[in-house]
Enzyme design. Structure first.
Site, PDB file in Angstrom:
ATOM      1  N   LYS A   1     -11.355  -1.764   6.026  1.00  0.00           N
ATOM      2  CA  LYS A   1     -10.210  -1.370   6.842  1.00  0.00           C
ATOM      3  C   LYS A   1     -10.753  -0.943   8.215  1.00  0.00           C
ATOM      4  O   LYS A   1     -11.764  -0.229   8.286  1.00  0.00           O
ATOM      5  CB  LYS A   1      -9.468  -0.218   6.164  1.00  0.00           C
TER       6      LYS A   1
ATOM      7  N   GLU B   1       0.855  -1.199   0.000  1.00  0.00           N
ATOM      8  CA  GLU B   1       0.000   0.000   0.000  1.00  0.00           C
ATOM      9  C   GLU B   1       0.884   1.239   0.000  1.00  0.00           C
ATOM     10  O   GLU B   1       1.461   1.609   1.020  1.00  0.00           O
ATOM     11  CB  GLU B   1      -0.907  -0.014   1.237  1.00  0.00           C
TER      12      GLU B   1
ATOM     13  N   ARG C   1       0.480  10.149   0.899  1.00  0.00           N
ATOM     14  CA  ARG C   1       0.883  11.137   1.916  1.00  0.00           C
ATOM     15  C   ARG C   1       2.090  11.938   1.508  1.00  0.00           C
ATOM     16  O   ARG C   1       2.440  12.910   2.173  1.00  0.00           O
ATOM     17  CB  ARG C   1       1.197  10.424   3.227  1.00  0.00           C
TER      18      ARG C   1
HETATM   19  C1  3PG Z   1      -2.463   3.736   8.280  1.00  0.00           C
HETATM   20  O1  3PG Z   1      -2.577   4.644   7.518  1.00  0.00           O
HETATM   21  O2  3PG Z   1      -3.022   2.668   8.065  1.00  0.00           O
HETATM   22  C2  3PG Z   1      -1.706   3.952   9.514  1.00  0.00           C
HETATM   23  O3  3PG Z   1      -1.245   5.243   9.595  1.00  0.00           O
HETATM   24  C3  3PG Z   1      -0.585   3.034   9.741  1.00  0.00           C
HETATM   25  O4  3PG Z   1      -0.508   2.990  11.087  1.00  0.00           O
HETATM   26  P1  3PG Z   1       0.837   2.608  11.862  1.00  0.00           P
HETATM   27  O5  3PG Z   1       1.855   3.609  11.464  1.00  0.00           O
HETATM   28  O6  3PG Z   1       0.447   2.699  13.322  1.00  0.00           O
HETATM   29  O7  3PG Z   1       1.196   1.212  11.461  1.00  0.00           O
END
Ligand code: 3PG
Length: 209
Positions: free
Chosen positions: A130, A42, A46
């Site tokens: 999700k 994924e 960002r």
């Molecule tokens: C996401 O977008 O799914 C999360 O920001 C990932 O979360 P994590 O950095 O706590 O794994």
């Protein structure tokens, strides 16, 4: 009803959430993850490099199934799919996103953490969701509780998931995979420690086995 297949989720228990800070990292990072058995990638929108990274990975990394994350509207959905994304992940949901996904053959993982959000996504035709942010939304016990009223739904928890707690999510019958950024530490990427990332991917690919 959404008839698109989510079978790709069975290829690996973890989906790394990737933010590409330098475009030159995209291909070696994806290669390192795939070498460790993590094939569903994924790439988030960002950073400014997200779309180009998706195209590079699609074109150059054998065995990778590249998708896009942090998709918040239909325009982003379209541009990411045009760039080569094979699946789309959203932190939340909207009618526009649902409509866009239903017009394509691209699997969408809309975000949901409340019973009402789950029901809205179900009504729109989506049954793989999700669960974000997982750790602050009740974690594994909350997802387990959803198995009662929402027996046909499956979740991909993300947000606060790591090597230590991923197993508690993956042991649930209604968790299809987990997502997280722990496989892609910024310092390791910055320093080109691709072997280290392959090792993290290897550990992750054994989860739930
Ligand atoms: C996401 O977008 O799914 C999360 O920001 C990932 O979360 P994590 O950095 O706590 O794994």
């Amino acid at each position: 009803m959404n008839s698109v297949s989510y079978a790709f989720l069975d290829s690996a228990p973890v989906i790394p959430v990737i933010a590409i800070q330098k475009l030159e990292h995209a291909v070696p990072l994806a290669e390192a993850l795939v070498a460790g058995g993590i094939v569903n990638l994924e790439v988030t929108l960002r950073t400014e490099h997200g779309l180009k990274a998706i195209t590079l990975i699609r074109d150059q990394v054998k065995g990778a199934n590249v998708g896009v994350g942090t998709v918040c509207n239909a325009t982003e959905f379209d541009t990411a799919v045009d760039a080569g994304a094979n699946f789309v992940v959203s932190p939340g949901q909207s009618d526009a996103l649902f409509e866009r996904a239903l017009l394509t053959n691209i699997p969408l993982l809309p975000g949901a953490v409340t019973a009402t959000e789950v029901m809205t996504a179900m009504e729109a035709g989506f049954n793989v969701l999700k669960f974000f942010p997982a750790s602050t939304s009740g974690g594994a016990p909350a997802i387990k509780a959803f198995a009662g009223p929402f027996a046909d739904l499956q979740f991909v928890p993300t947000g606060g998931v790591n090597l230590d707690n991923a197993g508690s999510y993956l042991s649930l019958s209604n968790v299809r995979a987990v997502g997280g950024s722990w496989l892609t530490p910024a310092a390791a990427i910055q320093n080109g420690q691709w072997e280290h990332i392959t090792q993290l991917a290897r550990e992750a690919s054994q989860l739930g086995a």
